[in-house]
Enzyme design. Structure first.
Site: not given
Length: 208
Positions: A33, A102
């Site tokens: 991430k 995101a």
């Protein structure tokens, strides 16, 4: 580096992290991430560690961990951090890699760069995660158009939620995108339950 998949969504809170964890676990992939914005409820990396069943060393550290739970561009400004795109280069790993964005594809990374622009730089196939609830046709088709407008390769679309056959088929047909499968809403979200649901709903050969 082989088998790199970028996971993005049509919106926030639609199950993108759950899907990314399931895909990473099924592939035995490293998970990354790049930017985590918001830490009060834990991080997506921590959740993926729990749900994927992967060794902790397969969960790569984020390039940026921002405190404020909002769009990365604003979270960085509030936290007094300047996001350097050079730090968002894809990590080199042995074996598969699953990268999670995101929110949606057009979430700003900075005031000048959107996630879709970063995906275009990477040039790796994107899996678009979409909910099945009302409104998903519009959100999904808009996301597909935005990605294609930037030359982002689209691997397919994965749905999350209760079955809505017409919406799922319509998006695949009009959006000219491969329908990979659908994760159901799991009443008991455990690593074993998620792994079984993914195995039942998706064909790993589609990610070979």
């Amino acid at each position: 580096m082989t088998q790199t998949f970028i996971v993005t969504g049509t919106d926030t809170g639609i199950g993108k992290t759950v899907f990314a964890a399931a895909l990473a676990g099924a592939l035995g992939a490293r998970y990354w991430k790049p930017i985590q914005a918001g830490l009060d409820d834990g991080s997506d990396s921590a959740r993926t560690t729990t749900l994927s069943g992967l060794p902790i060393e397969y969960i790569l550290p984020e390039a940026y961990r921002l405190v404020t739970p909002c769009s990365p561009h604003l979270a960085a400004e509030i936290d007094g951090v300047r996001i350097n795109l050079d730090r968002l280069a894809l990590p080199e790993v042995d074996g598969p890699l699953v990268v999670e964005g995101a929110g949606g594809a057009l979430v700003p990374v900075t005031r000048e760069i959107l996630y879709a622009d970063v995906f275009a730089r990477w040039g790796k196939p994107v899996v678009l995660v979409a909910r099945t609830a009302l409104g998903t046709i519009n959100h999904s088709l808009l996301s597909l158009e935005a990605l294609r407008a930037r030359g982002v390769p689209i691997h397919g679309i994965a749905f999350v939620g209760d079955p809505v056959e017409d919406s799922e088929a319509t998006i695949a047909q009009i959006g000219k995108v491969k329908r990979l499968g659908r994760l159901p809403m799991l009443p008991d979200l455990t690593p074993d339950a998620l792994a079984q649901a993914f195995a039942d709903a998706f064909d790993l050969a589609d990610f070979a």
